[in-house]
Design a protein around this motif. Structure first.
Motif, PDB file in Angstrom:
ATOM      1  N   GLY A 157      -5.539  -2.218  -5.550  1.00  0.00           N
ATOM      2  CA  GLY A 157      -5.146  -0.808  -5.504  1.00  0.00           C
ATOM      3  C   GLY A 157      -3.682  -0.608  -5.871  1.00  0.00           C
ATOM      4  O   GLY A 157      -3.326   0.355  -6.554  1.00  0.00           O
ATOM      5  N   THR A 158      -2.836  -1.515  -5.421  1.00  0.00           N
ATOM      6  CA  THR A 158      -1.409  -1.434  -5.744  1.00  0.00           C
ATOM      7  C   THR A 158      -1.184  -1.640  -7.234  1.00  0.00           C
ATOM      8  O   THR A 158      -0.438  -0.885  -7.867  1.00  0.00           O
ATOM      9  CB  THR A 158      -0.616  -2.494  -4.936  1.00  0.00           C
ATOM     10  N   LEU A 159      -1.837  -2.639  -7.795  1.00  0.00           N
ATOM     11  CA  LEU A 159      -1.647  -2.933  -9.220  1.00  0.00           C
ATOM     12  C   LEU A 159      -2.139  -1.793 -10.100  1.00  0.00           C
ATOM     13  O   LEU A 159      -1.421  -1.330 -10.990  1.00  0.00           O
ATOM     14  CB  LEU A 159      -2.364  -4.241  -9.585  1.00  0.00           C
ATOM     15  N   PHE A 160      -3.361  -1.333  -9.870  1.00  0.00           N
ATOM     16  CA  PHE A 160      -3.910  -0.276 -10.709  1.00  0.00           C
ATOM     17  C   PHE A 160      -3.341   1.095 -10.379  1.00  0.00           C
ATOM     18  O   PHE A 160      -3.433   2.017 -11.189  1.00  0.00           O
ATOM     19  CB  PHE A 160      -5.442  -0.275 -10.651  1.00  0.00           C
ATOM     20  N   GLY A 161      -2.741   1.228  -9.195  1.00  0.00           N
ATOM     21  CA  GLY A 161      -2.050   2.462  -8.840  1.00  0.00           C
ATOM     22  C   GLY A 161      -0.616   2.473  -9.350  1.00  0.00           C
ATOM     23  O   GLY A 161       0.125   3.416  -9.104  1.00  0.00           O
ATOM     24  N   HIS A 162      -0.246   1.404 -10.052  1.00  0.00           N
ATOM     25  CA  HIS A 162       1.096   1.263 -10.639  1.00  0.00           C
ATOM     26  C   HIS A 162       2.198   1.421  -9.586  1.00  0.00           C
ATOM     27  O   HIS A 162       3.225   2.038  -9.845  1.00  0.00           O
ATOM     28  CB  HIS A 162       1.292   2.244 -11.804  1.00  0.00           C
ATOM     29  N   LYS A 163       1.950   0.828  -8.421  1.00  0.00           N
ATOM     30  CA  LYS A 163       2.947   0.836  -7.357  1.00  0.00           C
ATOM     31  C   LYS A 163       3.695  -0.495  -7.391  1.00  0.00           C
ATOM     32  O   LYS A 163       3.133  -1.520  -7.794  1.00  0.00           O
ATOM     33  CB  LYS A 163       2.289   1.019  -5.989  1.00  0.00           C
ATOM     34  N   PRO A 164       4.924  -0.512  -6.944  1.00  0.00           N
ATOM     35  CA  PRO A 164       5.673  -1.771  -6.897  1.00  0.00           C
ATOM     36  C   PRO A 164       5.044  -2.749  -5.907  1.00  0.00           C
ATOM     37  O   PRO A 164       4.454  -2.339  -4.890  1.00  0.00           O
ATOM     38  CB  PRO A 164       7.068  -1.362  -6.416  1.00  0.00           C
ATOM     39  N   LEU A 165       5.166  -4.041  -6.178  1.00  0.00           N
ATOM     40  CA  LEU A 165       4.632  -5.046  -5.274  1.00  0.00           C
ATOM     41  C   LEU A 165       5.265  -4.969  -3.883  1.00  0.00           C
ATOM     42  O   LEU A 165       4.659  -5.389  -2.901  1.00  0.00           O
ATOM     43  CB  LEU A 165       4.818  -6.449  -5.852  1.00  0.00           C
ATOM     44  N   LYS A 166       6.458  -4.426  -3.812  1.00  0.00           N
ATOM     45  CA  LYS A 166       7.117  -4.254  -2.516  1.00  0.00           C
ATOM     46  C   LYS A 166       6.248  -3.404  -1.588  1.00  0.00           C
ATOM     47  O   LYS A 166       6.160  -3.677  -0.387  1.00  0.00           O
ATOM     48  CB  LYS A 166       8.488  -3.614  -2.701  1.00  0.00           C
ATOM     49  N   VAL A 167       5.590  -2.393  -2.130  1.00  0.00           N
ATOM     50  CA  VAL A 167       4.685  -1.549  -1.339  1.00  0.00           C
ATOM     51  C   VAL A 167       3.542  -2.402  -0.799  1.00  0.00           C
ATOM     52  O   VAL A 167       3.172  -2.311   0.371  1.00  0.00           O
ATOM     53  CB  VAL A 167       4.149  -0.358  -2.170  1.00  0.00           C
ATOM     54  N   TRP A 168       3.000  -3.259  -1.661  1.00  0.00           N
ATOM     55  CA  TRP A 168       1.903  -4.121  -1.231  1.00  0.00           C
ATOM     56  C   TRP A 168       2.356  -5.059  -0.112  1.00  0.00           C
ATOM     57  O   TRP A 168       1.649  -5.225   0.887  1.00  0.00           O
ATOM     58  CB  TRP A 168       1.350  -4.946  -2.396  1.00  0.00           C
ATOM     59  N   PHE A 169       3.513  -5.669  -0.269  1.00  0.00           N
ATOM     60  CA  PHE A 169       4.000  -6.589   0.759  1.00  0.00           C
ATOM     61  C   PHE A 169       4.164  -5.874   2.103  1.00  0.00           C
ATOM     62  O   PHE A 169       3.789  -6.411   3.150  1.00  0.00           O
ATOM     63  CB  PHE A 169       5.322  -7.241   0.345  1.00  0.00           C
ATOM     64  N   ILE A 170       4.700  -4.683   2.082  1.00  0.00           N
ATOM     65  CA  ILE A 170       4.903  -3.937   3.333  1.00  0.00           C
ATOM     66  C   ILE A 170       3.553  -3.524   3.921  1.00  0.00           C
ATOM     67  O   ILE A 170       3.281  -3.751   5.112  1.00  0.00           O
ATOM     68  CB  ILE A 170       5.816  -2.718   3.107  1.00  0.00           C
ATOM     69  N   ASP A 171       2.690  -2.927   3.107  1.00  0.00           N
ATOM     70  CA  ASP A 171       1.400  -2.458   3.604  1.00  0.00           C
ATOM     71  C   ASP A 171       0.484  -3.611   4.022  1.00  0.00           C
ATOM     72  O   ASP A 171      -0.151  -3.561   5.079  1.00  0.00           O
ATOM     73  CB  ASP A 171       0.694  -1.606   2.548  1.00  0.00           C
ATOM     74  N   ALA A 172       0.414  -4.641   3.198  1.00  0.00           N
ATOM     75  CA  ALA A 172      -0.442  -5.781   3.522  1.00  0.00           C
ATOM     76  C   ALA A 172       0.098  -6.541   4.733  1.00  0.00           C
ATOM     77  O   ALA A 172      -0.683  -7.054   5.540  1.00  0.00           O
ATOM     78  CB  ALA A 172      -0.575  -6.704   2.311  1.00  0.00           C
ATOM     79  N   GLY A 173       1.405  -6.596   4.869  1.00  0.00           N
ATOM     80  CA  GLY A 173       1.996  -7.237   6.042  1.00  0.00           C
ATOM     81  C   GLY A 173       1.606  -6.516   7.321  1.00  0.00           C
ATOM     82  O   GLY A 173       1.271  -7.144   8.334  1.00  0.00           O
ATOM     83  N   TYR A 174       1.638  -5.199   7.266  1.00  0.00           N
ATOM     84  CA  TYR A 174       1.209  -4.395   8.421  1.00  0.00           C
ATOM     85  C   TYR A 174      -0.249  -4.699   8.757  1.00  0.00           C
ATOM     86  O   TYR A 174      -0.603  -4.916   9.912  1.00  0.00           O
ATOM     87  CB  TYR A 174       1.405  -2.904   8.121  1.00  0.00           C
ATOM     88  N   GLN A 175      -1.091  -4.720   7.746  1.00  0.00           N
ATOM     89  CA  GLN A 175      -2.507  -4.989   7.985  1.00  0.00           C
ATOM     90  C   GLN A 175      -2.730  -6.390   8.542  1.00  0.00           C
ATOM     91  O   GLN A 175      -3.590  -6.592   9.403  1.00  0.00           O
ATOM     92  CB  GLN A 175      -3.321  -4.783   6.700  1.00  0.00           C
TER      93      GLN A 175
END
Length: 142
Positions: A109-127
């Protein structure tokens, strides 16, 4: 205790509440609120915009809480089938479920949503923290 399909519903509720508490701390100013907001392309210093975003947050928190309950129930069912009661196994299986399903789906979702990987690290870390906490609660209250 109230069990449905081998899952302790009180543990599911406690896990849902715990994930909300973790989220409030994780996305608070003392941890990742500012870097996450900036990575999402918003200005954390724009008080008016931040206040506008907070207006609709109640419904989002409700939906997030429901999602936490569903995730906790499903993880509880997995634990029941695998007879997970040891905390070490609970942490291992929780992390495996997170890695196999949550982290991968969020990354896509992060990749295809063209969001920075930093968002993924923060969100996935929370999860990840939520899944481990959920697993520990489910194992302790089995």
């Amino acid at each position: 205790m109230m069990h449905v399909l081998g899952v302790n519903l009180l543990a599911v509720l406690a896990a849902g509440v715990a994930c909300m508490v973790v989220g409030f701390i994780w996305y608070s100013p003392m941890l990742f609120a500012r870097p996450w907001t900036i990575a999402m392309g918003m200005d954390p210093d724009d008080k008016e915009k931040m206040a506008e975003l907070q207006k609709g947050a109640g419904k989002l928190y409700g939906m997030a809480f429901f999602a936490s309950l569903v995730a906790a129930f499903v993880l509880g069912k997995i634990f029941a089938r695998l007879d997970v009661v040891e905390l070490q196994r609970a942490m291992l299986y929780s992390t495996a479920v997170w890695a196999g399903f949550v982290a991968t789906v969020q990354l896509t979702g992060t990749l295809f949503g063209h969001k920075p990987l930093k968002v993924w690290f923060i969100d996935a870390g929370y999860q990840l923290v939520c899944y481990v906490v959920t697993g520990l609660i489910l194992a302790m209250w089995r």
